[in-house]
Design a protein around this motif. Structure first.
Motif, PDB file in Angstrom:
ATOM      1  N   ALA A 153      66.135 124.294 111.247  1.00  0.00           N
ATOM      2  CA  ALA A 153      65.084 125.316 111.135  1.00  0.00           C
ATOM      3  C   ALA A 153      65.712 126.693 110.991  1.00  0.00           C
ATOM      4  CB  ALA A 153      64.158 125.271 112.351  1.00  0.00           C
ATOM      5  N   GLY A 154      66.796 126.950 111.702  1.00  0.00           N
ATOM      6  CA  GLY A 154      67.493 128.223 111.587  1.00  0.00           C
ATOM      7  C   GLY A 154      68.068 128.438 110.198  1.00  0.00           C
ATOM      8  N   PHE A 155      68.616 127.378 109.605  1.00  0.00           N
ATOM      9  CA  PHE A 155      69.134 127.460 108.231  1.00  0.00           C
ATOM     10  C   PHE A 155      68.028 127.883 107.280  1.00  0.00           C
ATOM     11  CE2 PHE A 155      69.474 125.341 104.103  1.00  0.00           C
ATOM     12  CZ  PHE A 155      70.702 125.809 103.647  1.00  0.00           C
ATOM     13  N   TYR A 156      66.881 127.191 107.335  1.00  0.00           N
ATOM     14  CA  TYR A 156      65.782 127.505 106.421  1.00  0.00           C
ATOM     15  C   TYR A 156      65.124 128.853 106.743  1.00  0.00           C
ATOM     16  CZ  TYR A 156      66.200 123.211 103.828  1.00  0.00           C
ATOM     17  OH  TYR A 156      66.671 122.218 103.008  1.00  0.00           O
ATOM     18  N   ALA A 157      65.129 129.265 108.002  1.00  0.00           N
ATOM     19  CA  ALA A 157      64.597 130.584 108.344  1.00  0.00           C
ATOM     20  C   ALA A 157      65.468 131.684 107.738  1.00  0.00           C
ATOM     21  CB  ALA A 157      64.513 130.751 109.862  1.00  0.00           C
ATOM     22  N   GLU A 158      66.777 131.498 107.741  1.00  0.00           N
ATOM     23  CA  GLU A 158      67.668 132.468 107.106  1.00  0.00           C
ATOM     24  C   GLU A 158      67.464 132.482 105.598  1.00  0.00           C
ATOM     25  OE1 GLU A 158      69.847 134.748 108.291  1.00  0.00           O
ATOM     26  OE2 GLU A 158      69.163 134.286 110.312  1.00  0.00           O
ATOM     27  N   LEU A 159      67.204 131.334 105.027  1.00  0.00           N
ATOM     28  CA  LEU A 159      67.028 131.201 103.584  1.00  0.00           C
ATOM     29  C   LEU A 159      65.671 131.722 103.118  1.00  0.00           C
ATOM     30  CD1 LEU A 159      68.012 130.118 100.845  1.00  0.00           C
ATOM     31  CD2 LEU A 159      67.280 127.847 101.579  1.00  0.00           C
ATOM     32  N   LEU A 160      64.600 131.375 103.834  1.00  0.00           N
ATOM     33  CA  LEU A 160      63.237 131.682 103.401  1.00  0.00           C
ATOM     34  C   LEU A 160      62.578 132.827 104.162  1.00  0.00           C
ATOM     35  CD1 LEU A 160      61.966 127.986 103.221  1.00  0.00           C
ATOM     36  CD2 LEU A 160      62.664 129.433 101.292  1.00  0.00           C
ATOM     37  N   GLY A 161      63.152 133.222 105.290  1.00  0.00           N
ATOM     38  CA  GLY A 161      62.496 134.181 106.168  1.00  0.00           C
ATOM     39  C   GLY A 161      61.512 133.449 107.065  1.00  0.00           C
ATOM     40  N   GLY A 162      60.908 134.171 107.971  1.00  0.00           N
ATOM     41  CA  GLY A 162      59.892 133.572 108.827  1.00  0.00           C
ATOM     42  C   GLY A 162      60.331 133.435 110.261  1.00  0.00           C
ATOM     43  N   THR A 163      59.504 132.743 111.021  1.00  0.00           N
ATOM     44  CA  THR A 163      59.742 132.569 112.450  1.00  0.00           C
ATOM     45  C   THR A 163      59.834 131.091 112.790  1.00  0.00           C
ATOM     46  OG1 THR A 163      57.364 132.612 112.889  1.00  0.00           O
ATOM     47  CG2 THR A 163      58.546 134.710 113.055  1.00  0.00           C
ATOM     48  N   VAL A 164      60.645 130.813 113.795  1.00  0.00           N
ATOM     49  CA  VAL A 164      60.870 129.435 114.236  1.00  0.00           C
ATOM     50  C   VAL A 164      60.380 129.283 115.661  1.00  0.00           C
ATOM     51  CG1 VAL A 164      62.630 127.684 114.744  1.00  0.00           C
ATOM     52  CG2 VAL A 164      62.881 129.149 112.729  1.00  0.00           C
ATOM     53  N   GLU A 165      59.656 128.206 115.905  1.00  0.00           N
ATOM     54  CA  GLU A 165      59.258 127.811 117.259  1.00  0.00           C
ATOM     55  C   GLU A 165      59.840 126.440 117.522  1.00  0.00           C
ATOM     56  OE1 GLU A 165      55.106 128.178 118.142  1.00  0.00           O
ATOM     57  OE2 GLU A 165      54.939 130.024 116.952  1.00  0.00           O
ATOM     58  N   VAL A 166      60.525 126.303 118.657  1.00  0.00           N
ATOM     59  CA  VAL A 166      61.213 125.055 118.976  1.00  0.00           C
ATOM     60  C   VAL A 166      60.578 124.420 120.196  1.00  0.00           C
ATOM     61  CG1 VAL A 166      63.424 124.029 119.611  1.00  0.00           C
ATOM     62  CG2 VAL A 166      63.363 125.962 118.031  1.00  0.00           C
ATOM     63  N   GLU A 167      60.347 123.125 120.101  1.00  0.00           N
ATOM     64  CA  GLU A 167      59.857 122.326 121.207  1.00  0.00           C
ATOM     65  C   GLU A 167      60.776 121.120 121.285  1.00  0.00           C
ATOM     66  OE1 GLU A 167      55.702 120.191 121.939  1.00  0.00           O
ATOM     67  OE2 GLU A 167      55.494 122.292 121.319  1.00  0.00           O
ATOM     68  N   ASP A 168      60.724 120.366 122.331  1.00  0.00           N
ATOM     69  CA  ASP A 168      61.614 119.228 122.526  1.00  0.00           C
ATOM     70  C   ASP A 168      61.639 118.300 121.302  1.00  0.00           C
ATOM     71  OD1 ASP A 168      63.365 117.625 124.036  1.00  0.00           O
ATOM     72  OD2 ASP A 168      61.714 116.287 124.579  1.00  0.00           O
ATOM     73  N   GLY A 169      62.758 118.276 120.584  1.00  0.00           N
ATOM     74  CA  GLY A 169      62.914 117.383 119.441  1.00  0.00           C
ATOM     75  C   GLY A 169      62.171 117.799 118.186  1.00  0.00           C
ATOM     76  N   TRP A 170      61.680 119.028 118.149  1.00  0.00           N
ATOM     77  CA  TRP A 170      60.846 119.473 117.029  1.00  0.00           C
ATOM     78  C   TRP A 170      61.012 120.972 116.833  1.00  0.00           C
ATOM     79  CZ3 TRP A 170      57.556 116.604 113.923  1.00  0.00           C
ATOM     80  CH2 TRP A 170      56.671 117.321 113.110  1.00  0.00           C
ATOM     81  N   ALA A 171      60.964 121.428 115.586  1.00  0.00           N
ATOM     82  CA  ALA A 171      60.965 122.869 115.299  1.00  0.00           C
ATOM     83  C   ALA A 171      60.012 123.138 114.149  1.00  0.00           C
ATOM     84  CB  ALA A 171      62.368 123.358 114.960  1.00  0.00           C
ATOM     85  N   ASP A 172      59.245 124.219 114.271  1.00  0.00           N
ATOM     86  CA  ASP A 172      58.335 124.655 113.208  1.00  0.00           C
ATOM     87  C   ASP A 172      58.832 125.970 112.643  1.00  0.00           C
ATOM     88  OD1 ASP A 172      56.124 122.733 113.178  1.00  0.00           O
ATOM     89  OD2 ASP A 172      55.697 123.466 115.201  1.00  0.00           O
ATOM     90  N   LEU A 173      58.878 126.069 111.324  1.00  0.00           N
ATOM     91  CA  LEU A 173      59.171 127.319 110.636  1.00  0.00           C
ATOM     92  C   LEU A 173      57.899 127.743 109.916  1.00  0.00           C
ATOM     93  CD1 LEU A 173      60.915 129.548 109.316  1.00  0.00           C
ATOM     94  CD2 LEU A 173      61.549 127.865 107.573  1.00  0.00           C
TER      95      LEU A 173
END
Length: 119
Positions: A20-40
């Motif tokens: 998720a961090g890779f794609y956030a750097e690439l596309l912009g946006g915010t990441v929310e992380v939960e156990d075993g899951w991340a949303d961008l």
């Protein structure tokens, strides 16, 4: 009339926070992380999600025996500049030989293929 709306594209991977961090750097946006899951959530409101997958095996491109199954096409204004950026973020080129096309193929840090496409 549609029966549903697309909520997110979800990528299996060994480390959701990292990818998720890779794609956030690439596309912009915010990441929310939960156990075993991340949303961008990208700046334009689109969603990309990442799910922990024990025993994950990366797709191979090109390979009929190990299908990529899907890939992301990401539009960019300057292929060379975008390429330098994704390589700095940890992407790996999958077809560096053909520079004459209007797209280039890479693998993200978990091995998922994606294309940078000239707009």
């Amino acid at each position: 009339m549609a029966l549903a709306k697309l909520g997110a594209v979800v990528l299996d991977c060994p480390d959701p926070r990292l990818l998720a961090g890779f794609y956030a750097e690439l596309l912009g946006g915010t990441v929310e992380v939960e156990d075993g899951w991340a949303d961008l959530t990208t700046p334009d409101g689109r969603a990309l999600a990442f799910q922990a997958a024990p025993g994950f095996t990366a797709p191979q491109w090109p390979s009929p025996e190990h299908s990529q199954q899907f890939h992301l096409d990401l539009t960019v204004e300057d292929l060379d500049k975008a390429e330098a950026g994704v390589l700095a973020l940890g992407a790996k080129p999958l077809d560096a030989d053909d520079r004459s096309r209007t797209f280039r193929v890479y693998a993200d840090p978990a091995g998922h293929p994606f294309c940078l496409c000239a707009c």
